[in-house]
Design a protein around this motif. Structure first.
Motif, PDB file in Angstrom:
ATOM      1  N   SER A  32       1.795  48.334   9.276  1.00 46.60           N
ATOM      2  CA  SER A  32       1.793  46.884   9.509  1.00 46.60           C
ATOM      3  C   SER A  32       0.515  46.445  10.219  1.00 46.60           C
ATOM      4  O   SER A  32      -0.056  45.393   9.888  1.00 46.60           O
ATOM      5  CB  SER A  32       3.018  46.483  10.342  1.00 46.60           C
ATOM      6  OG  SER A  32       4.214  46.748   9.639  1.00 46.60           O
ATOM      7  N   LEU A  33       0.064  47.216  11.173  1.00 43.99           N
ATOM      8  CA  LEU A  33      -1.177  46.877  11.863  1.00 43.99           C
ATOM      9  C   LEU A  33      -2.375  47.008  10.928  1.00 43.99           C
ATOM     10  O   LEU A  33      -3.306  46.191  10.979  1.00 43.99           O
ATOM     11  CB  LEU A  33      -1.345  47.774  13.094  1.00 43.99           C
ATOM     12  CG  LEU A  33      -0.427  47.438  14.276  1.00 43.99           C
ATOM     13  CD1 LEU A  33      -0.395  48.580  15.283  1.00 43.99           C
ATOM     14  CD2 LEU A  33      -0.870  46.148  14.961  1.00 43.99           C
ATOM     15  N   HIS A  79       4.794  50.567  12.177  1.00 46.47           N
ATOM     16  CA  HIS A  79       3.781  49.893  13.003  1.00 46.47           C
ATOM     17  C   HIS A  79       2.369  50.212  12.530  1.00 46.47           C
ATOM     18  O   HIS A  79       1.503  49.326  12.511  1.00 46.47           O
ATOM     19  CB  HIS A  79       3.965  50.281  14.470  1.00 46.47           C
ATOM     20  CG  HIS A  79       5.100  49.566  15.130  1.00 46.47           C
ATOM     21  ND1 HIS A  79       4.958  48.347  15.758  1.00 46.47           N
ATOM     22  CD2 HIS A  79       6.409  49.890  15.241  1.00 46.47           C
ATOM     23  CE1 HIS A  79       6.122  47.952  16.238  1.00 46.47           C
ATOM     24  NE2 HIS A  79       7.026  48.878  15.941  1.00 46.47           N
ATOM     25  N   LEU A 103      -2.233  43.977   8.835  1.00 45.11           N
ATOM     26  CA  LEU A 103      -2.686  42.832   9.627  1.00 45.11           C
ATOM     27  C   LEU A 103      -4.209  42.767   9.659  1.00 45.11           C
ATOM     28  O   LEU A 103      -4.813  41.701   9.458  1.00 45.11           O
ATOM     29  CB  LEU A 103      -2.120  42.946  11.043  1.00 45.11           C
ATOM     30  CG  LEU A 103      -2.525  41.867  12.056  1.00 45.11           C
ATOM     31  CD1 LEU A 103      -1.990  40.508  11.640  1.00 45.11           C
ATOM     32  CD2 LEU A 103      -2.022  42.237  13.449  1.00 45.11           C
ATOM     33  N   PHE A 159      -1.189  35.599  14.656  1.00 47.35           N
ATOM     34  CA  PHE A 159      -2.231  36.355  15.349  1.00 47.35           C
ATOM     35  C   PHE A 159      -3.624  35.860  14.984  1.00 47.35           C
ATOM     36  O   PHE A 159      -4.524  35.829  15.830  1.00 47.35           O
ATOM     37  CB  PHE A 159      -2.091  37.851  15.035  1.00 47.35           C
ATOM     38  CG  PHE A 159      -2.981  38.714  15.887  1.00 47.35           C
ATOM     39  CD1 PHE A 159      -2.765  38.819  17.250  1.00 47.35           C
ATOM     40  CD2 PHE A 159      -4.046  39.400  15.334  1.00 47.35           C
ATOM     41  CE1 PHE A 159      -3.598  39.601  18.047  1.00 47.35           C
ATOM     42  CE2 PHE A 159      -4.874  40.180  16.117  1.00 47.35           C
ATOM     43  CZ  PHE A 159      -4.644  40.283  17.472  1.00 47.35           C
ATOM     44  N   TYR A 210       4.055  46.441  20.909  1.00 46.72           N
ATOM     45  CA  TYR A 210       5.422  46.255  20.418  1.00 46.72           C
ATOM     46  C   TYR A 210       6.016  47.567  19.893  1.00 46.72           C
ATOM     47  O   TYR A 210       7.240  47.711  19.822  1.00 46.72           O
ATOM     48  CB  TYR A 210       5.444  45.174  19.336  1.00 46.72           C
ATOM     49  CG  TYR A 210       5.215  43.787  19.904  1.00 46.72           C
ATOM     50  CD1 TYR A 210       6.256  43.069  20.476  1.00 46.72           C
ATOM     51  CD2 TYR A 210       3.941  43.218  19.892  1.00 46.72           C
ATOM     52  CE1 TYR A 210       6.046  41.808  21.015  1.00 46.72           C
ATOM     53  CE2 TYR A 210       3.719  41.969  20.423  1.00 46.72           C
ATOM     54  CZ  TYR A 210       4.771  41.266  20.994  1.00 46.72           C
ATOM     55  OH  TYR A 210       4.555  40.016  21.541  1.00 46.72           O
ATOM     56  N   ASN A 223       7.962  42.636  13.615  1.00 42.30           N
ATOM     57  CA  ASN A 223       7.236  42.299  12.395  1.00 42.30           C
ATOM     58  C   ASN A 223       6.014  41.456  12.746  1.00 42.30           C
ATOM     59  O   ASN A 223       6.134  40.452  13.463  1.00 42.30           O
ATOM     60  CB  ASN A 223       8.135  41.537  11.414  1.00 42.30           C
ATOM     61  CG  ASN A 223       9.174  42.432  10.774  1.00 42.30           C
ATOM     62  OD1 ASN A 223       8.847  43.492  10.243  1.00 42.30           O
ATOM     63  ND2 ASN A 223      10.445  42.026  10.837  1.00 42.30           N
ATOM     64  N   TYR A 224       4.878  41.866  12.249  1.00 39.10           N
ATOM     65  CA  TYR A 224       3.613  41.222  12.604  1.00 39.10           C
ATOM     66  C   TYR A 224       3.385  39.985  11.731  1.00 39.10           C
ATOM     67  O   TYR A 224       3.498  40.042  10.505  1.00 39.10           O
ATOM     68  CB  TYR A 224       2.464  42.216  12.442  1.00 39.10           C
ATOM     69  CG  TYR A 224       2.597  43.406  13.380  1.00 39.10           C
ATOM     70  CD1 TYR A 224       2.033  43.380  14.643  1.00 39.10           C
ATOM     71  CD2 TYR A 224       3.313  44.546  12.992  1.00 39.10           C
ATOM     72  CE1 TYR A 224       2.159  44.458  15.504  1.00 39.10           C
ATOM     73  CE2 TYR A 224       3.450  45.620  13.850  1.00 39.10           C
ATOM     74  CZ  TYR A 224       2.877  45.574  15.104  1.00 39.10           C
ATOM     75  OH  TYR A 224       3.012  46.643  15.949  1.00 39.10           O
ATOM     76  N   THR A 254       0.688  37.472  10.507  1.00 34.79           N
ATOM     77  CA  THR A 254      -0.760  37.324  10.386  1.00 34.79           C
ATOM     78  C   THR A 254      -1.219  35.930  10.788  1.00 34.79           C
ATOM     79  O   THR A 254      -2.232  35.770  11.489  1.00 34.79           O
ATOM     80  CB  THR A 254      -1.205  37.632   8.946  1.00 34.79           C
ATOM     81  OG1 THR A 254      -0.789  38.942   8.605  1.00 34.79           O
ATOM     82  CG2 THR A 254      -2.719  37.537   8.808  1.00 34.79           C
TER      83      THR A 254
END
Length: 730
Positions: free
Chosen positions: A338-339, A335, A342, A721, A692, A715-716, A718
């Motif tokens: 991934s953030l 996370h 992002l 968002f 999440y 899973n983010y 992009t």
């Protein structure tokens, strides 16, 4: 006339001899009498004292180090063990001078090779002064003459040599053999009398060990044996929490010297320095072997005898579940990275399109903290901290769960509502208007995030669900003895009300110690209310003023999960006797401890817990209002409850958010509770979707504990968002 009788010469000589003999006898008798009296005095009056001195000169008891106790998780998995390794020891006999020690070092250098990288320049200089007089004189010719003539002292000569002989000079003189001897000597020189010290315990080869063993009779004071060192089967996982043990060279750490000396330790003892190793030193240390040495009149050791065998330290079993810990660490890394990615992708896209108004600095997104516990007994099941360092590498930050504190935002609003109940200024189910609040002197009205300009009636349950700021402000004003009216003036003195509200937070573990059995726990910042006391007091009511740690937030949400039972947090569960083949007998159990109980009615608890349920699970279709955690949590197989928080703060002058997510599951009979902190997140609307991570934590817990089907981590996306950022929707 009668003639006088005269003595003959022979008779006179005989009498003289007799007198002399009597005199000698008297003298001998007197001397014998004095000797008898003196012996009596020594035996009767001073006999015990001299006997003690004689014994002390012959026998000395010392303590030999033994392996520390090991550390296990709740399921018996070894977390911290002892690794045995061969070692070379030196025991300095009484009256042994430095020259004799150097002789032993020189002889021993024929058998072992030392690491010489750490030898100091000063030690090298001293070696040259003592062993290379010609080379010393060549560098110090004038000073040598002055020294020989008595015009300077030896200390002055040496001091000038220290100033003049640099690394290049000493390295040009000392051979590899010299350095090896010096490396041994340095380890031996500060050895206390009759107390074994380690000369070498790292990388001792079989050949070195065997050759030293075969030459022990020639090596005065040298012995061989086994030493130990800590090893960690799970590498760096929780290593900082387990703590450090001092090395054989270090002995008692300087900063803890007085503490350990007062507890009867010797200066060269290996002891716990930090965290669990320090906290449970009395458990892990064990009982040292006692050895009695016999010495001759010169102080040399002639025999040794084990008086009492040593006993390894007892084993410590923790509440930690290492399997859960490892899985949650992996999730945390997923996370966090991934953030960060992002944020980077959004920033790159906006550099081209320029269609969003937010300042996003991806490098600020560098930390995540997570605490998981059993709410019923205070067991800490996992404590996870991860950071991205300046090189872009992920590093452990587990200790941050108890040492770092942050402004949490709305996640603490339940404490404000419950304080309102306790102060009899708020009733269960009471409805207030959520509306813009206008105060005299304020430039902008104070509103809730979900409602910027309307008047919406909500009760306490819904105030938690939608995270109403206004409901908390009005409750805080009532605690201060005021009812809100439009354009009212804020009170100047909120000292009493501020203390009441902080006490209300404290009863949940916010702003006070959680009782965790670790040193250096941070209790957070509770600053003075400053120049604008009433305004800051209102910020406190919505979690925007004081700071708390991940462990404090975990204890807070657990207290709500148990309807008011605040449990002391603990890592230690049991102490067991050391047994190399199996689990030893239980010597001590650490029973759960209730620190305090939050006392409100069952109806009031229903309102708070139902509000926490709604945060994660409710979409009110009649109003189209969602719980603030609905997106991430509403589809969980086992329903959970909790609270979200977003605190406005700054980093290097840039607006950022601290995002917090707290929860427990299952909502109706919880056996796990958690807290998540993502500090310094981008200041955007909608917020970065870090909630999440909390949902993935719950899924992973029930996968491991109850065999639920494995869920893929979130899973983010992009594109998804970025579109929401662009249009300002969420």
């Amino acid at each position: 006339m009668k003639r006088a009788k005269t003595k003959s010469l022979e008779e006179i000589n005989r009498q003289t001899l007799k007198s002399r003999i009597n005199l000698v006898l008297i003298v001998i008798f007197s001397l014998c009498l004095l000797l008898i009296l003196r012996l009596g005095y020594l035996q009767i009056v001073q006999g015990d004292e001299y006997q003690e001195e004689i014994e002390n000169a012959q026998y000395v008891e010392i303590n030999q180090s033994v392996p520390r106790g090991e550390i296990y998780d709740r399921n018996g998995n070894l977390l911290v063990g002892n690794e045995s390794r061969p070692a070379i020891y030196f025991t300095r006999h009484r009256n042994m001078n430095t020259s004799q020690i150097m002789d032993v070092a020189s002889e021993l250098s024929n058998y072992i090779q030392m690491d010489v990288e750490s030898i100091s320049l000063r030690d090298k200089q001293d070696f040259i002064i003592n062993n290379y007089p010609d080379e010393t004189s060549s560098l110090m010719s004038d000073e040598t003459t002055l020294l020989e003539d008595g015009n300077i002292s030896r200390s002055e000569f040496n001091e000038e040599f220290y100033n003049r002989a640099d690394e290049e000079f000493v390295d040009s003189i000392l051979s590899d053999e010299d350095l090896n001897t010096l490396g041994i000597y340095v380890e031996m020189a500060n050895a206390p009398e009759l107390n074994p010290v380690v000369i070498k315990n790292e990388d001792v080869t079989e050949e070195e060990f065997a050759s030293v063993n075969s030459a022990l009779e020639e090596l005065e004071g040298i012995s061989t044996g086994m030493d130990w060192d800590r090893y960690y089967p799970y590498d760096d996982t929780l290593k900082t929490i387990f703590g450090e043990v001092s090395s054989p060279d270090e002995g008692l750490p300087r900063e803890l010297l007085e503490d350990y000396l007062s507890r009867g330790y010797s200066r060269n003892d290996r002891v716990g320095k930090t965290y669990l190793e320090y906290q449970y030193e009395d458990v892990l240390q064990g009982e040292k072997e006692q050895v009695k040495y016999s010495t001759d009149k010169s102080g040399r050791i002639i025999n040794q005898e084990t008086v009492e065998s040593g006993k390894p330290g007892d084993d410590l079993y923790l509440s930690i579940d290492i399997e859960l810990q490892l899985e949650l660490e992996e999730l945390a890394e997923h996370h966090l990275t991934s953030l960060r990615q992002l944020a980077e992708e959004i920033t790159e896209r906006d550099e081209v399109t320029g269609d969003i108004d937010y300042t996003i600095i991806p490098e600020y997104l560098d930390t995540v903290l997570l605490a998981v516990q059993d709410p019923e007994n205070g067991d800490v099941l996992a404590m996870v901290g991860k950071q991205i360092n300046d090189e872009g590498e992920i590093v452990d930050y587990h200790y941050g769960t108890l040492t770092s504190t942050f402004v949490p935002g709305s996640s603490t609003k339940a404490a404000t509502i419950i304080t309102g109940y306790q102060e009899d200024v708020l009733e269960a189910g009471e409805v207030m208007l959520d509306e813009p609040l206008n105060f005299s002197g304020d430039n902008n009205p104070r509103t809730s995030f979900f409602n910027r300009d309307s008047q919406i009636p909500i009760d306490d349950q819904e105030a938690l669900m939608v995270s109403s700021n206004v409901y908390m402000y009005k409750t805080a004003l009532r605690i201060a003895g005021m009812e809100y009216t439009d354009n009212m003036s804020l009170p100047h003195d909120i000292t009493e009300a501020g203390q009441i509200l902080r006490n209300g937070m404290n009863q949940f573990g916010l702003g006070v110690s959680t009782g965790i059995d670790l040193p250096n726990e941070a209790t957070g910042l509770s600053p003075d209310f400053g120049q604008y006391p009433a305004s800051n007091y209102l910020y406190l009511s919505i979690g925007q003023y004081d700071t708390y740690s991940a462990l404090q937030l975990s204890q807070y949400v657990s207290t709500i999960a148990t309807r008011g039972k605040r449990m002391e947090l603990n890592l230690a569960k049991e102490v067991r006797g050391s047994d190399t083949n199996e689990e030893g007998p239980v010597l001590k159990s650490f029973n759960p401890t209730v620190l305090n109980t939050v006392d409100i009615s069952e109806e009031e608890w229903d309102q708070v817990q139902n509000g926490f349920y709604d945060v994660f699970n409710t979409h009110d279709q009649s109003t189209d209002r969602y719980g603030t955690g609905w997106d991430a949590f509403h589809e969980l197989e086992l329903k959970a409850a909790g609270k979200t928080g977003t605190a406005e703060t700054f980093k290097d002058g840039t607006d950022v958010f601290n995002q917090t997510y707290l929860g427990y599951a299952p909502y109706d009979d919880p056996d796990m509770a958690f807290s998540v902190i993502f500090p310094n997140m981008p200041y955007t609307i909608p917020f970065f979707p870090a909630q999440y991570f909390g949902a993935d934590v719950i899924n992973k817990f029930y996968e491991l504990e109850y065999g639920h089907e494995e869920e893929e981590p979130f899973n983010y996306d992009t594109d998804w968002f970025y579109q929401q950022l662009e249009y300002g929707e969420y």
